[in-house]
Motif scaffolding. Structure first.
Motif, PDB file in Angstrom:
ATOM      1  N   THR A 117      68.987  74.104  36.388  1.00  0.00           N
ATOM      2  CA  THR A 117      68.870  75.067  35.925  1.00  0.00           C
ATOM      3  C   THR A 117      66.815  75.400  35.599  1.00  0.00           C
ATOM      4  O   THR A 117      66.746  74.740  35.963  1.00  0.00           O
ATOM      5  CB  THR A 117      68.731  74.403  34.077  1.00  0.00           C
ATOM      6  OG1 THR A 117      68.183  73.000  34.504  1.00  0.00           O
ATOM      7  CG2 THR A 117      70.462  73.776  34.232  1.00  0.00           C
ATOM      8  N   CYS A 118      66.892  77.266  34.949  1.00  0.00           N
ATOM      9  CA  CYS A 118      64.937  77.147  35.137  1.00  0.00           C
ATOM     10  C   CYS A 118      65.353  77.923  33.742  1.00  0.00           C
ATOM     11  O   CYS A 118      65.654  78.454  33.215  1.00  0.00           O
ATOM     12  CB  CYS A 118      65.042  78.126  35.884  1.00  0.00           C
ATOM     13  SG  CYS A 118      65.616  77.869  37.646  1.00  0.00           S
ATOM     14  N   GLU A 119      64.489  77.163  32.776  1.00  0.00           N
ATOM     15  CA  GLU A 119      63.557  77.063  31.708  1.00  0.00           C
ATOM     16  C   GLU A 119      62.561  76.965  31.479  1.00  0.00           C
ATOM     17  O   GLU A 119      61.323  77.132  32.028  1.00  0.00           O
ATOM     18  CB  GLU A 119      64.955  76.477  30.626  1.00  0.00           C
ATOM     19  CG  GLU A 119      66.251  76.103  30.680  1.00  0.00           C
ATOM     20  CD  GLU A 119      66.601  75.061  29.693  1.00  0.00           C
ATOM     21  OE1 GLU A 119      66.626  75.609  28.289  1.00  0.00           O
ATOM     22  OE2 GLU A 119      66.920  73.927  30.499  1.00  0.00           O
ATOM     23  N   ASP A 120      61.847  78.066  30.087  1.00  0.00           N
ATOM     24  CA  ASP A 120      60.912  78.314  30.206  1.00  0.00           C
ATOM     25  C   ASP A 120      59.908  76.985  29.707  1.00  0.00           C
ATOM     26  O   ASP A 120      59.163  76.541  29.465  1.00  0.00           O
ATOM     27  CB  ASP A 120      60.074  79.148  28.489  1.00  0.00           C
ATOM     28  CG  ASP A 120      59.768  80.834  30.158  1.00  0.00           C
ATOM     29  OD1 ASP A 120      59.602  80.761  30.490  1.00  0.00           O
ATOM     30  OD2 ASP A 120      60.864  81.406  29.440  1.00  0.00           O
ATOM     31  N   LEU A 158      64.522  72.489  35.720  1.00  0.00           N
ATOM     32  CA  LEU A 158      63.319  72.628  36.485  1.00  0.00           C
ATOM     33  C   LEU A 158      62.262  74.055  34.745  1.00  0.00           C
ATOM     34  O   LEU A 158      63.488  74.343  33.937  1.00  0.00           O
ATOM     35  CB  LEU A 158      63.407  73.744  37.173  1.00  0.00           C
ATOM     36  CG  LEU A 158      64.316  73.471  38.576  1.00  0.00           C
ATOM     37  CD1 LEU A 158      63.919  74.830  39.615  1.00  0.00           C
ATOM     38  CD2 LEU A 158      63.657  72.390  38.839  1.00  0.00           C
ATOM     39  N   GLU A 159      61.052  73.600  34.830  1.00  0.00           N
ATOM     40  CA  GLU A 159      60.520  74.238  33.893  1.00  0.00           C
ATOM     41  C   GLU A 159      59.426  75.148  34.102  1.00  0.00           C
ATOM     42  O   GLU A 159      58.520  74.640  35.125  1.00  0.00           O
ATOM     43  CB  GLU A 159      60.250  73.468  32.811  1.00  0.00           C
ATOM     44  CG  GLU A 159      59.656  73.571  31.470  1.00  0.00           C
ATOM     45  CD  GLU A 159      59.745  72.901  29.990  1.00  0.00           C
ATOM     46  OE1 GLU A 159      60.193  72.296  29.245  1.00  0.00           O
ATOM     47  OE2 GLU A 159      58.835  71.762  31.065  1.00  0.00           O
ATOM     48  N   THR A 160      59.348  76.296  33.741  1.00  0.00           N
ATOM     49  CA  THR A 160      57.735  76.978  33.732  1.00  0.00           C
ATOM     50  C   THR A 160      56.394  76.272  33.612  1.00  0.00           C
ATOM     51  O   THR A 160      57.006  75.346  32.524  1.00  0.00           O
ATOM     52  CB  THR A 160      57.643  78.071  33.427  1.00  0.00           C
ATOM     53  OG1 THR A 160      57.856  77.867  31.525  1.00  0.00           O
ATOM     54  CG2 THR A 160      58.944  78.952  33.688  1.00  0.00           C
ATOM     55  N   ARG A 161      55.416  76.753  33.896  1.00  0.00           N
ATOM     56  CA  ARG A 161      54.460  75.749  33.326  1.00  0.00           C
ATOM     57  C   ARG A 161      53.474  77.157  33.488  1.00  0.00           C
ATOM     58  O   ARG A 161      52.954  78.238  34.156  1.00  0.00           O
ATOM     59  CB  ARG A 161      54.082  74.974  34.416  1.00  0.00           C
ATOM     60  CG  ARG A 161      52.589  74.386  34.410  1.00  0.00           C
ATOM     61  CD  ARG A 161      52.102  73.553  35.084  1.00  0.00           C
ATOM     62  NE  ARG A 161      50.941  74.215  36.400  1.00  0.00           N
ATOM     63  CZ  ARG A 161      51.126  73.394  37.220  1.00  0.00           C
ATOM     64  NH1 ARG A 161      51.548  72.214  37.799  1.00  0.00           N
ATOM     65  NH2 ARG A 161      50.667  74.788  38.259  1.00  0.00           N
TER      66      ARG A 161
END
Length: 482
Positions: free
Chosen positions: A286-289, A303-306
């Motif tokens: 998973t990719c999320e803000d 996974l998470e943005t930075r």
């Protein structure tokens, strides 16, 4: 009890796992040695009216009394020792000291009033202050704080004003900083906009002064403690049982899916429900803000943005995450929200062996969702002809599910739409299910029904047959057409 009190016996705190040190309110004075039992303690005027409980409309007198006690507590307590205790022990120590302060200052209040005050101060020091009672309620979907004195909530799809208020803008800003610091982010004048999340996955957005003129604006999209299932959506009337069966087949059979809808329409909730049909043997990334998806599969990588740091470097974008996913041997890629050039990489992933990938985006109809997808790829700087982009969309996206919040506040899945192909420069779609509004009742509730459009063999029929689900798909479509 412990603390910096002259006439109390200090007890060493028992060893406990260290937790993050609670941040004290910016409006409070710095810690110092105080003697609350001294006769020089500042007198407090007797309250002409009893202090009201936190759950009711709180008076100015209540907040003055609370501020006085809170400041005396900060002068008295040793925050470095408090940080070494677990939350329950820390709360007990705070309650003991507050009871002593109330006794010293001779404040007259009932047991229930004193209990409400104790709970409020514990929330201020250890938790999220006045927000704690709202966060504890499972019927609230959104909490919207517009400065220190106006807090709104959404219940049952309707927005209402609450009596909750903060002591001042400094307390509100302190709580905002406490929330975002838990996920390694910050909010201040130099970086006044921040997305974060609470430990339960609830989404948080903060916009601080000077961008927010009347004090910090805090918005929390709450998640229910019990994860919703597709059966819950059927019970709420968001989708019919036959439509839910079709969604289950779509989720299980590796059919590439986009979920579109407006703000607050339930896209993330629906995405959570759709991911519950993924086989437990599949590797999901998973990719999320701000990480808020609640997948139950055993093999999930989140996974998470930075955001960039103070020097403007170190940013990790959604596109960086999606591109990196391709090197992590994913079987499905789930993008929390597609809003930029990562749309191109997601389409590439969908079309290169990652069947069953999913994502959400903001759009008011399935056709508009496909147009927005094309616009996001174009704005990403990809110099591709429109026909090439549309062919890529058709080759990648199989189904678009449209969610909407109706005028009565209810949420419905209004379209389940297939992407068929292109005819010239136009993308061809066909609806499998639509929500037909027939009117409203005496209470203003929208009345409608989900109905099949009569298509007996959808384009993903062969895919369903490959997974042995074609008979169930035919039965669901036949039942919905009756």
């Amino acid at each position: 009890m412990f603390g910096k009190r002259s006439e109390a016996v200090a007890v060493q705190p028992a060893p406990a796992p260290k937790s993050s040190a609670p941040q004290k309110d910016k409006a409070a004075p710095p810690p110092k040695v105080a003697k609350p039992k001294s006769s020089s303690a500042p007198p407090v005027a007797a309250s002409p009216e009893p202090v009201k409980q936190a759950s009711s409309n709180q008076s100015d007198e209540y907040f003055r009394t609370k501020t006085t006690i809170f400041n005396a507590l900060i002068d008295t307590i040793d925050l470095s020792q408090l940080a070494q205790l677990d939350p329950e022990s820390a709360a007990e120590e705070i309650r003991d000291i507050v009871n002593e302060i109330i006794s010293i200052k001779g404040l007259q209040m009932s047991i229930s009033e004193q209990e409400a005050l104790l709970q409020d101060i514990c929330n201020d020091v250890l938790g999220y202050g006045p927000l704690e009672p709202l966060l504890a309620r499972d019927d609230i979907a959104d909490i919207m704080v517009n400065g220190s004195s106006r807090v709104f909530i959404e219940v049952g799809g309707k927005i209402e004003l609450t009596p909750v208020r903060f002591r001042d803008n400094a307390q509100l800003m302190n709580i905002c900083q406490r929330i975002v610091s838990q996920v390694g982010r910050r909010v201040d004048e130099a970086s006044p906009i921040c997305d974060a999340r609470l430990p339960d996955g609830s989404r948080v957005n903060v916009i601080a002064p000077p961008l927010s003129i009347d004090g910090a604006a805090l918005t929390i999209r709450k998640f229910k403690k019990d994860k919703l299932t597709i059966q819950n959506l059927v019970e709420f009337g968001s989708i019919s049982p036959e439509g839910a069966k079709v969604l289950e087949i779509v989720g299980h059979c590796g059919i590439n899916t986009l979920i579109s809808g407006g703000t607050g329409s339930g896209k993330t909730t629906l995405l959570n429900c759709m991911t519950s049909f993924i086989d437990e043997g599949e590797r999901v990334i998973t990719c999320e803000d701000a990480a808020e998806l609640q997948l139950q599969q055993p093999h999930v990588v989140r996974l998470e943005t930075r955001p960039p740091n103070l020097e403007g470097t170190g940013e990790v974008t959604m596109r960086d995450l999606v591109k990196n996913c391709l090197r992590m041997r994913p079987e499905r890629i789930i993008v929390g929200e597609v809003r930029g050039p990562e749309a191109f990489d997601l389409l590439q992933a969908m079309n290169t062996g990652h069947d069953g990938s999913m994502g959400t985006l903001h759009a008011n109809s399935p056709r508009e969702a496909l147009s927005r997808l094309e616009s996001m790829i174009t704005m990403g700087g990809f110099n591709l002809p429109s026909k090439t982009i549309r062919d890529m969309i058709v080759g990648s996206v199989d189904v678009v599910i449209q969610a909407a919040r109706l005028r009565d506040g209810s949420r419905r899945i209004t379209h389940v739409t297939e992407v068929i192909g292109t005819e010239g420069d136009t993308i061809i779609t066909q609806d499998l299910f639509v929500y037909d509004i027939t009117g409203e009742d005496d209470d203003g509730k929208v009345i409608g029904r989900h109905k099949s459009t009569g298509i007996a063999r959808p384009a993903f029929w062969d895919r369903a047959k490959y997974y042995g689900k074609h008979i169930e798909l035919a039965e669901a479509l036949d039942a919905a057409a009756e």
